[in-house]
Design a protein around this motif. Sequence first.
Motif, PDB file in Angstrom:
ATOM      1  N   GLY A 116       0.793  27.245  -8.102  1.00 58.25           N
ATOM      2  CA  GLY A 116       0.226  28.338  -8.868  1.00 58.25           C
ATOM      3  C   GLY A 116      -1.173  28.013  -9.352  1.00 58.25           C
ATOM      4  O   GLY A 116      -1.627  26.866  -9.278  1.00 58.25           O
ATOM      5  N   SER A 117      -1.877  29.023  -9.867  1.00 58.70           N
ATOM      6  CA  SER A 117      -3.232  28.800 -10.380  1.00 58.70           C
ATOM      7  C   SER A 117      -3.220  27.844 -11.565  1.00 58.70           C
ATOM      8  O   SER A 117      -4.225  27.198 -11.860  1.00 58.70           O
ATOM      9  N   ASP A 118      -2.078  27.752 -12.235  1.00 55.23           N
ATOM     10  CA  ASP A 118      -1.918  26.822 -13.350  1.00 55.23           C
ATOM     11  C   ASP A 118      -1.258  25.514 -12.912  1.00 55.23           C
ATOM     12  O   ASP A 118      -0.759  24.755 -13.730  1.00 55.23           O
ATOM     13  N   ARG A 119      -1.257  25.296 -11.588  1.00 52.20           N
ATOM     14  CA  ARG A 119      -0.653  24.111 -10.963  1.00 52.20           C
ATOM     15  C   ARG A 119       0.870  24.092 -11.090  1.00 52.20           C
ATOM     16  O   ARG A 119       1.499  23.047 -10.945  1.00 52.20           O
ATOM     17  N   SER A 120       1.448  25.253 -11.356  1.00 52.32           N
ATOM     18  CA  SER A 120       2.908  25.337 -11.466  1.00 52.32           C
ATOM     19  C   SER A 120       3.554  25.191 -10.096  1.00 52.32           C
ATOM     20  O   SER A 120       3.021  25.646  -9.082  1.00 52.32           O
ATOM     21  N   SER A 121       4.707  24.559 -10.086  1.00 49.26           N
ATOM     22  CA  SER A 121       5.523  24.460  -8.881  1.00 49.26           C
ATOM     23  C   SER A 121       6.497  25.632  -8.866  1.00 49.26           C
ATOM     24  O   SER A 121       6.678  26.324  -9.887  1.00 49.26           O
ATOM     25  N   PRO A 122       7.182  25.883  -7.732  1.00 43.60           N
ATOM     26  CA  PRO A 122       8.219  26.913  -7.730  1.00 43.60           C
ATOM     27  C   PRO A 122       9.278  26.661  -8.806  1.00 43.60           C
ATOM     28  O   PRO A 122       9.743  27.614  -9.453  1.00 43.60           O
ATOM     29  N   GLY A 123       9.644  25.400  -9.016  1.00 42.89           N
ATOM     30  CA  GLY A 123      10.621  25.072 -10.053  1.00 42.89           C
ATOM     31  C   GLY A 123      10.136  25.441 -11.438  1.00 42.89           C
ATOM     32  O   GLY A 123      10.909  25.921 -12.283  1.00 42.89           O
ATOM     33  N   ASP A 124       8.834  25.234 -11.689  1.00 43.53           N
ATOM     34  CA  ASP A 124       8.256  25.624 -12.980  1.00 43.53           C
ATOM     35  C   ASP A 124       8.341  27.130 -13.172  1.00 43.53           C
ATOM     36  O   ASP A 124       8.657  27.615 -14.263  1.00 43.53           O
ATOM     37  N   ARG A 125       8.051  27.875 -12.107  1.00 45.00           N
ATOM     38  CA  ARG A 125       8.007  29.334 -12.235  1.00 45.00           C
ATOM     39  C   ARG A 125       9.394  29.932 -12.465  1.00 45.00           C
ATOM     40  O   ARG A 125       9.536  30.847 -13.289  1.00 45.00           O
ATOM     41  N   ILE A 126      10.401  29.444 -11.763  1.00 44.81           N
ATOM     42  CA  ILE A 126      11.735  30.015 -11.988  1.00 44.81           C
ATOM     43  C   ILE A 126      12.273  29.595 -13.357  1.00 44.81           C
ATOM     44  O   ILE A 126      13.135  30.277 -13.919  1.00 44.81           O
ATOM     45  N   SER A 127      11.734  28.510 -13.910  1.00 45.05           N
ATOM     46  CA  SER A 127      12.160  28.070 -15.245  1.00 45.05           C
ATOM     47  C   SER A 127      11.609  28.965 -16.350  1.00 45.05           C
ATOM     48  O   SER A 127      12.081  28.900 -17.495  1.00 45.05           O
ATOM     49  N   ARG A 128      10.619  29.800 -16.045  1.00 44.22           N
ATOM     50  CA  ARG A 128      10.096  30.736 -17.041  1.00 44.22           C
ATOM     51  C   ARG A 128      11.150  31.778 -17.428  1.00 44.22           C
ATOM     52  O   ARG A 128      11.130  32.310 -18.528  1.00 44.22           O
ATOM     53  N   TYR A 129      12.043  32.068 -16.512  1.00 45.91           N
ATOM     54  CA  TYR A 129      12.967  33.184 -16.695  1.00 45.91           C
ATOM     55  C   TYR A 129      14.424  32.760 -16.751  1.00 45.91           C
ATOM     56  O   TYR A 129      15.314  33.610 -16.835  1.00 45.91           O
ATOM     57  N   GLY A 130      14.695  31.466 -16.679  1.00 42.51           N
ATOM     58  CA  GLY A 130      16.073  31.009 -16.714  1.00 42.51           C
ATOM     59  C   GLY A 130      16.143  29.509 -16.501  1.00 42.51           C
ATOM     60  O   GLY A 130      15.126  28.817 -16.475  1.00 42.51           O
ATOM     61  N   SER A 131      17.349  29.031 -16.321  1.00 38.50           N
ATOM     62  CA  SER A 131      17.574  27.599 -16.121  1.00 38.50           C
ATOM     63  C   SER A 131      18.248  27.375 -14.777  1.00 38.50           C
ATOM     64  O   SER A 131      19.325  27.931 -14.520  1.00 38.50           O
ATOM     65  N   TRP A 132      17.605  26.577 -13.927  1.00 40.19           N
ATOM     66  CA  TRP A 132      18.198  26.279 -12.628  1.00 40.19           C
ATOM     67  C   TRP A 132      18.976  24.976 -12.706  1.00 40.19           C
ATOM     68  O   TRP A 132      18.698  24.117 -13.551  1.00 40.19           O
ATOM     69  N   THR A 133      19.952  24.843 -11.842  1.00 37.77           N
ATOM     70  CA  THR A 133      20.727  23.613 -11.743  1.00 37.77           C
ATOM     71  C   THR A 133      20.824  23.195 -10.285  1.00 37.77           C
ATOM     72  O   THR A 133      20.656  24.004  -9.377  1.00 37.77           O
ATOM     73  N   SER A 134      21.066  21.923 -10.091  1.00 35.69           N
ATOM     74  CA  SER A 134      21.286  21.314  -8.780  1.00 35.69           C
ATOM     75  C   SER A 134      19.989  21.123  -7.999  1.00 35.69           C
ATOM     76  O   SER A 134      19.558  20.003  -7.770  1.00 35.69           O
ATOM     77  N   THR A 135      19.331  22.206  -7.589  1.00 30.10           N
ATOM     78  CA  THR A 135      18.145  22.086  -6.759  1.00 30.10           C
ATOM     79  C   THR A 135      17.452  23.429  -6.630  1.00 30.10           C
ATOM     80  O   THR A 135      18.016  24.463  -7.003  1.00 30.10           O
ATOM     81  N   TRP A 136      16.218  23.432  -6.126  1.00 28.29           N
ATOM     82  CA  TRP A 136      15.499  24.676  -5.882  1.00 28.29           C
ATOM     83  C   TRP A 136      14.647  24.536  -4.626  1.00 28.29           C
ATOM     84  O   TRP A 136      14.412  23.432  -4.121  1.00 28.29           O
ATOM     85  N   GLY A 137      14.183  25.646  -4.112  1.00 27.88           N
ATOM     86  CA  GLY A 137      13.296  25.650  -2.949  1.00 27.88           C
ATOM     87  C   GLY A 137      12.517  26.947  -2.916  1.00 27.88           C
ATOM     88  O   GLY A 137      12.794  27.885  -3.676  1.00 27.88           O
ATOM     89  N   GLU A 138      11.528  27.009  -2.044  1.00 26.90           N
ATOM     90  CA  GLU A 138      10.717  28.224  -1.920  1.00 26.90           C
ATOM     91  C   GLU A 138      10.219  28.398  -0.492  1.00 26.90           C
ATOM     92  O   GLU A 138       9.818  27.439   0.169  1.00 26.90           O
ATOM     93  N   ASN A 139      10.281  29.630  -0.010  1.00 28.68           N
ATOM     94  CA  ASN A 139       9.674  30.016   1.260  1.00 28.68           C
ATOM     95  C   ASN A 139       8.596  31.056   0.990  1.00 28.68           C
ATOM     96  O   ASN A 139       8.771  31.919   0.120  1.00 28.68           O
ATOM     97  N   ILE A 140       7.509  30.997   1.753  1.00 29.62           N
ATOM     98  CA  ILE A 140       6.467  32.019   1.669  1.00 29.62           C
ATOM     99  C   ILE A 140       6.137  32.484   3.083  1.00 29.62           C
ATOM    100  O   ILE A 140       5.994  31.673   3.997  1.00 29.62           O
TER     101      ILE A 140
END
Length: 209
Positions: A116-140
Motif C-alpha cells: 500500500g501507499s502507507d507500506r501496508s501489507s495485505p495482512g495489515d489491510r485486512i486487519s483494519r476490519y477484523g482479525s485473521w487467524t492461521s494465514t492470509w494471502g492476496e491475488n491481484i
Amino acid sequence: MEIIMRPGILAAAAALFIANLAHAKDNPPPAEQDQISATALLRELNLARENPKLYATYAAESRPLHMIERGRAVDEAVKFLSKVHPLPPLTLSPGMCRAAADHCSEQVAGQLGHDGSDRSSPGDRISRYGSWTSTWGENISYSQKTARGVVLALIIDDGVRSRGHRKNIFSTKFNYAGAAFGPHARYRTVCTIDFAGGYAERADALVSR
C-alpha cells in the motif's frame, strides 16, 4: 501466527500482472467503468474450487488469450484442474472486501503490486476490519473485464513460474475471502482478492471507514 506469504512467495505474487499485461492496452479507463461485484468474483472462485473439472474446460477454451508461455501454462492448468479434488467454498467476508477495495482505490492512478501507499501489507489491510487467524494471502489481476476472466487468468498464471495465484485459489488453508474491482489508469482494470484461514469481522471498523 505463521504467514505463508513469505518474501519469496510475495515476490512471485507481485508478478501476477505479467500474466495479464500482454493483452492489456495502455489506455486510460473509460469514463464509466463496468464493475464486477465481490459476490460475482467469489461465486466464480467457488465454482473453480467446487467443480475444477468444469473449470478445466473453461481454461482450455481460453488458450488463445494466454500465450506468454506459448500455451504451456494453459495445458498445465487444464491438467491440474482435471486432477485436483474439489474444495469447500470460500466464505465472503465484508471486512476483507473493504480491505481489497482500499487497495484497488490506491491503484487507480496506475500503481502495481501488493504494498500500500502507507507500506501496508495485505495482512495489515485486512486487519483494519477484523482479525485473521492461521494465514492470509492476496491475488491481484489487471486488465480483465469479467469475473471469469479474472479467475482464469489467476489459475492459468501465465508467465508466473511459481503459479502462486493458482496455489492461493486452491489452498486448503483458506476459508474466507474478500474481493474488489475497479478502474486502473494503465491497464484499465484492477481486481484484488484477499484470503484468510479464519476471519472475525470488526463491526466498529466496518461502520467507521
